[in-house]
Design a protein around this motif. Structure first.
Motif: not given
Length: 332
Positions: A102-110, A171-175, A183-185, A246-249
C-alpha cells in the motif's frame, strides 16, 4: 425432552421433564467425550498437564472456535456455510497485499490490513446470504460457490505465491500476550461471550432462533427473515476473515493454498458435536465451545499418537455422522 444447557435456545419454550439417565448421557455426550479424551492424554501423553501444552491447545482451538461461532449462527437459522475456509484464504491474501504494497504509513497501513480484509470477508458472507435469500438457492449449493471460487480468488490476489511478512507490527494478532494468554485466545473468549449474550439478550438472537425453528411462521409474526439470514452469513464471513488474519499472523506468511484448509469441516464438526441442531431452531454456543475443544484435542491426540492426517479426516467425518445420529436420538 432432555434437559437443555443453560445457554441453549430453542424455538419452543417449554419446561422439560426430568431426563432419564440414558438421555443425560446422550445430552452431555460431547462433554463426557472431551473429559475422556483429557483423561486419556493425561495418562498416556508426557507433559500433557502442563501450561505449555494447555497454551498450545487453547491457541490452536481459537481459530476453530471463532469460525465455529459464525457457523453456529448460520446453522441455527437452518443454513450451512461451506465457504469459511476459502473466505479465510481471501482475507489472508488481502492483508499482506495491503500491508506490504500500500505504501501507507504503518499507523494507517496496519489498521487497514486488519479492517479491510475482515470487511471484505463480511461482503463474501453477505453474498452467500443473498444467494440463499434473494435467489432461493439451497445453502449448501450457495456456499459451495465461494468454497470453490474463493480459494481461486485468494490465489489470484496473492499471485499463487507464498508471501512472507514477518513484521512485528502485524504479528501482534498471532504473538501478543494479554493477561498471560495469547491474544487469539482472548479474542476467542470475547467473541464467544459476546455471541452468547447476543443470542440470549438481543432481539436479533431471538430472530435467529425463530427463523431456524419455522421461517414461515417467523415471517408471519413480523420477523425480518431475509435480513436475519443475510446478517448471520455476513457474521460468519467476518469471523472467518478474522480467523484468516490470525492464521497468517501466527505463521508469519500467507499461503492461499493452505490458509483455512478443511476449516469448514472442523467448524461444522464443532457445532454438530456441541449439540446445535443441524436442521436449525436449537443452538448451544457453550456446546460449540466444548465441540471445538474436543476437535482440537482429538487432532492433538492423533498427532502425538502418530496417526496420519488422512486418517484424522476420516475420524472427523465419522464424528459428524455420530453427532447427527445423537441429535436424532434426542429428538426421538
Amino acid at each position: 425432552m432432555p434437559h437443555l444447557p443453560e445457554d441453549t435456545m430453542t424455538a419452543v419454550d417449554a419446561r422439560p421433564p426430568a431426563p432419564r439417565p440414558a438421555l443425560l448421557l446422550t445430552q452431555y455426550s460431547a462433554l463426557l467425550a472431551l473429559l475422556a479424551l483429557i483423561a486419556l492424554n493425561a495418562l498416556t501423553t508426557p507433559n500433557f498437564l502442563t501450561l505449555t501444552a494447555l497454551n498450545i491447545n487453547m491457541t490452536q482451538t481459537a481459530t476453530i472456535l471463532i469460525v465455529a461461532v459464525g457457523m453456529t449462527y448460520v446453522i441455527a437459522t437452518g443454513g450451512i456455510d461451506l465457504s469459511v475456509g476459502s473466505i479465510m484464504a481471501i482475507s489472508g491474501a488481502l492483508a499482506p497485499l495491503l500491508f506490504l504494497q500500500s505504501g501507507l504509513p504503518a499507523g494507517i497501513g496496519i489498521p487497514l490490513a486488519v479492517i479491510l480484509p475482515v470487511l471484505a470477508a463480511g461482503l463474501c458472507g453477505a453474498f452467500n446470504g443473498l444467494l440463499v435469500t434473494r435467489f432461493r438457492i439451497q445453502p449448501i449449493i450457495a456456499t459451495l460457490v465461494l468454497f470453490i471460487a474463493g480459494r481461486g480468488i485468494a490465489q489470484v490476489i496473492s499471485g499463487g505465491q507464498l508471501i512472507n511478512f514477518p513484521d512485528a507490527r502485524f504479528k501482534f494478532l498471532g504473538s501478543s500476550v494479554v493477561f498471560g494468554l495469547n491474544i487469539q485466545v482472548v479474542l476467542m473468549l470475547v467473541i464467544v461471550a459476546a455471541a452468547i449474550w447476543a443470542l440470549r439478550a438481543t432481539l436479533f438472537g431471538r430472530y435467529v432462533i425463530a427463523v431456524g425453528g419455522n421461517p414461515e411462521a417467523a415471517r408471519l409474526a413480523g420477523v425480518p427473515v431475509t435480513r436475519t439470514k443475510v446478517l448471520v452469513y455476513t457474521l460468519s464471513g467476518m469471523l472467518a476473515g478474522l480467523a484468516g488474519l490470525i492464521t497468517i499472523a501466527v505463521n508469519n506468511s500467507s499461503d492461499a493454498n493452505l490458509v483455512g484448509q478443511n476449516m469448514e469441516l472442523d467448524a461444522i464438526a464443532a457445532v454438530a458435536v456441541g449439540g446445535t441442531a443441524l436442521s436449525g431452531g436449537k443452538v448451544s454456543l457453550v456446546g460449540t465451545l466444548i465441540g471445538a475443544l474436543f476437535i482440537q484435542l482429538l487432532r492433538y491426540t492423533l498427532l502425538v499418537k502418530g496417526v496420519p492426517d488422512a486418517a484424522a479426516l476420516i475420524v472427523k467425518a465419522a464424528i459428524i455422522v455420530g453427532a447427527v445420529a445423537l441429535q436424532a436420538r434426542r429428538r426421538s
